[in-house]
Design a protein around this motif. Structure first.
Motif, PDB file in Angstrom:
ATOM      1  N   VAL A   8     -17.004 -26.705  17.572  1.00  0.00           N
ATOM      2  CA  VAL A   8     -16.772 -25.428  16.899  1.00  0.00           C
ATOM      3  C   VAL A   8     -16.689 -25.610  15.388  1.00  0.00           C
ATOM      4  N   THR A   9     -16.238 -26.775  14.928  1.00  0.00           N
ATOM      5  CA  THR A   9     -16.140 -27.021  13.496  1.00  0.00           C
ATOM      6  C   THR A   9     -17.511 -27.109  12.852  1.00  0.00           C
ATOM      7  N   GLU A  10     -18.532 -27.404  13.646  1.00  0.00           N
ATOM      8  CA  GLU A  10     -19.881 -27.545  13.111  1.00  0.00           C
ATOM      9  C   GLU A  10     -20.685 -26.246  13.204  1.00  0.00           C
ATOM     10  N   LEU A  11     -20.171 -25.242  13.886  1.00  0.00           N
ATOM     11  CA  LEU A  11     -20.910 -24.013  14.098  1.00  0.00           C
ATOM     12  C   LEU A  11     -20.888 -23.091  12.884  1.00  0.00           C
ATOM     13  N   ARG A  12     -19.903 -23.255  12.012  1.00  0.00           N
ATOM     14  CA  ARG A  12     -19.806 -22.445  10.800  1.00  0.00           C
ATOM     15  C   ARG A  12     -19.808 -23.372   9.597  1.00  0.00           C
ATOM     16  N   PRO A  13     -20.443 -22.952   8.528  1.00  0.00           N
ATOM     17  CA  PRO A  13     -20.428 -23.798   7.325  1.00  0.00           C
ATOM     18  C   PRO A  13     -19.045 -23.790   6.674  1.00  0.00           C
ATOM     19  N   VAL A  14     -18.750 -24.822   5.889  1.00  0.00           N
ATOM     20  CA  VAL A  14     -17.450 -24.906   5.213  1.00  0.00           C
ATOM     21  C   VAL A  14     -17.285 -23.800   4.180  1.00  0.00           C
ATOM     22  N   THR A  15     -18.355 -23.100   3.870  1.00  0.00           N
ATOM     23  CA  THR A  15     -18.267 -21.977   2.933  1.00  0.00           C
ATOM     24  C   THR A  15     -17.939 -20.660   3.637  1.00  0.00           C
ATOM     25  N   SER A  16     -17.787 -20.691   4.961  1.00  0.00           N
ATOM     26  CA  SER A  16     -17.493 -19.480   5.729  1.00  0.00           C
ATOM     27  C   SER A  16     -16.621 -19.819   6.939  1.00  0.00           C
ATOM     28  N   ALA A  17     -15.524 -20.507   6.693  1.00  0.00           N
ATOM     29  CA  ALA A  17     -14.660 -20.989   7.773  1.00  0.00           C
ATOM     30  C   ALA A  17     -13.694 -19.917   8.261  1.00  0.00           C
ATOM     31  N   VAL A  18     -13.184 -20.148   9.449  1.00  0.00           N
ATOM     32  CA  VAL A  18     -12.129 -19.319  10.026  1.00  0.00           C
ATOM     33  C   VAL A  18     -10.857 -20.171  10.065  1.00  0.00           C
ATOM     34  N   LEU A  19      -9.779 -19.652   9.504  1.00  0.00           N
ATOM     35  CA  LEU A  19      -8.491 -20.343   9.513  1.00  0.00           C
ATOM     36  C   LEU A  19      -7.462 -19.479  10.226  1.00  0.00           C
ATOM     37  N   THR A  20      -6.565 -20.112  10.950  1.00  0.00           N
ATOM     38  CA  THR A  20      -5.433 -19.411  11.549  1.00  0.00           C
ATOM     39  C   THR A  20      -4.182 -19.898  10.828  1.00  0.00           C
ATOM     40  N   VAL A  21      -3.439 -18.944  10.274  1.00  0.00           N
ATOM     41  CA  VAL A  21      -2.224 -19.279   9.537  1.00  0.00           C
ATOM     42  C   VAL A  21      -1.038 -18.690  10.288  1.00  0.00           C
ATOM     43  N   ARG A  22      -0.111 -19.560  10.684  1.00  0.00           N
ATOM     44  CA  ARG A  22       1.129 -19.111  11.324  1.00  0.00           C
ATOM     45  C   ARG A  22       2.076 -18.706  10.202  1.00  0.00           C
ATOM     46  N   ILE A  23       2.417 -17.441  10.153  1.00  0.00           N
ATOM     47  CA  ILE A  23       3.403 -16.972   9.181  1.00  0.00           C
ATOM     48  C   ILE A  23       4.754 -17.091   9.875  1.00  0.00           C
ATOM     49  N   ILE A  24       5.594 -17.990   9.384  1.00  0.00           N
ATOM     50  CA  ILE A  24       6.855 -18.295  10.067  1.00  0.00           C
ATOM     51  C   ILE A  24       8.012 -17.597   9.363  1.00  0.00           C
ATOM     52  N   LYS A  25       8.722 -16.795  10.149  1.00  0.00           N
ATOM     53  CA  LYS A  25       9.887 -16.082   9.625  1.00  0.00           C
ATOM     54  C   LYS A  25      11.164 -16.858   9.897  1.00  0.00           C
ATOM     55  N   ASN A  26      11.281 -17.427  11.106  1.00  0.00           N
ATOM     56  CA  ASN A  26      12.507 -18.090  11.501  1.00  0.00           C
ATOM     57  C   ASN A  26      12.184 -19.258  12.425  1.00  0.00           C
ATOM     58  N   PHE A  27      12.636 -20.441  12.070  1.00  0.00           N
ATOM     59  CA  PHE A  27      12.350 -21.626  12.874  1.00  0.00           C
ATOM     60  C   PHE A  27      13.171 -21.701  14.159  1.00  0.00           C
ATOM     61  N   PRO A  28      14.508 -21.572  14.108  1.00  0.00           N
ATOM     62  CA  PRO A  28      15.280 -21.705  15.351  1.00  0.00           C
ATOM     63  C   PRO A  28      14.900 -20.679  16.420  1.00  0.00           C
ATOM     64  N   PHE A  29      14.560 -19.463  16.009  1.00  0.00           N
ATOM     65  CA  PHE A  29      14.185 -18.433  16.977  1.00  0.00           C
ATOM     66  C   PHE A  29      12.680 -18.394  17.226  1.00  0.00           C
ATOM     67  N   ARG A  30      11.943 -19.280  16.584  1.00  0.00           N
ATOM     68  CA  ARG A  30      10.487 -19.388  16.727  1.00  0.00           C
ATOM     69  C   ARG A  30       9.787 -18.052  16.456  1.00  0.00           C
ATOM     70  N   THR A  31      10.216 -17.385  15.419  1.00  0.00           N
ATOM     71  CA  THR A  31       9.617 -16.112  15.037  1.00  0.00           C
ATOM     72  C   THR A  31       8.443 -16.383  14.107  1.00  0.00           C
ATOM     73  N   ALA A  32       7.242 -16.099  14.598  1.00  0.00           N
ATOM     74  CA  ALA A  32       6.036 -16.335  13.810  1.00  0.00           C
ATOM     75  C   ALA A  32       4.955 -15.372  14.265  1.00  0.00           C
ATOM     76  N   LYS A  33       4.035 -15.115  13.367  1.00  0.00           N
ATOM     77  CA  LYS A  33       2.898 -14.244  13.681  1.00  0.00           C
ATOM     78  C   LYS A  33       1.655 -14.896  13.082  1.00  0.00           C
ATOM     79  N   ASN A  34       0.575 -14.889  13.843  1.00  0.00           N
ATOM     80  CA  ASN A  34      -0.668 -15.502  13.375  1.00  0.00           C
ATOM     81  C   ASN A  34      -1.465 -14.538  12.511  1.00  0.00           C
ATOM     82  N   LEU A  35      -2.007 -15.081  11.446  1.00  0.00           N
ATOM     83  CA  LEU A  35      -2.916 -14.365  10.563  1.00  0.00           C
ATOM     84  C   LEU A  35      -4.245 -15.109  10.615  1.00  0.00           C
TER      85      LEU A  35
END
Length: 138
Positions: A8-35
């Motif tokens: 999958v890393t080779e299917l898109r050029p590095v100039t048009s990548a898809v990234l998933t960023v976990r936005i973390i609000k709270n570590f002990p409660f594992r509160t996070a949302k993916n962007l």
């Protein structure tokens, strides 16, 4: 056309990548949302620009309303495509060298590729959680 064995890393050029960023609000409660960010040029986008793009998305997207009060100041790689994932579901507590501290470094130079997963969080909260990595449910 890609071969059936292409990664999958080779299917898109590095100039048009898809990234998933976990936005973390709270570590002990594992509160996070993916962007999910599409069409990221890893060769020109810096760590600082990625942080700004995430903050802009948090400010403008309704689903992140509860994340707007968190002082997000640190990005760390969670895993790259086809890499080993951490046992911790919210953040990789190992490999502190994966913290992207040079805000002027491009994402490609930081080792990011298509389908890289990152965590965006408050560094002080991370350090406190790392010292005592206990999750809570109450």
């Amino acid at each position: 056309m890609a071969s059936p064995t292409s990664l999958v890393t080779e299917l898109r050029p590095v100039t048009s990548a898809v990234l998933t960023v976990r936005i973390i609000k709270n570590f002990p409660f594992r509160t996070a949302k993916n962007l999910v960010l599409r069409d990221v040029d890893l060769t020109t986008t810096t760590v600082g620009q990625l942080m700004d793009r995430c903050r802009d998305a948090i400010k403008s997207q309704v689903g992140f309303k509860h994340y707007r009060t968190v002082a997000l100041d640190t990005i760390k790689k969670y895993t790259v495509a086809h890499g080993h994932k951490s046992q911790n579901l919210i953040i990789n507590l190992d490999n502190d060298e994966w913290i992207l501290s040079d805000l002027d470094q491009t994402l490609a130079d930081a080792g990011c590729e298509n389908e890289t997963e990152l965590s965006f969080f408050n560094r002080q909260a991370y350090d406190e959680f790392k010292a005592h990595p206990e999750t809570r449910w109450d």
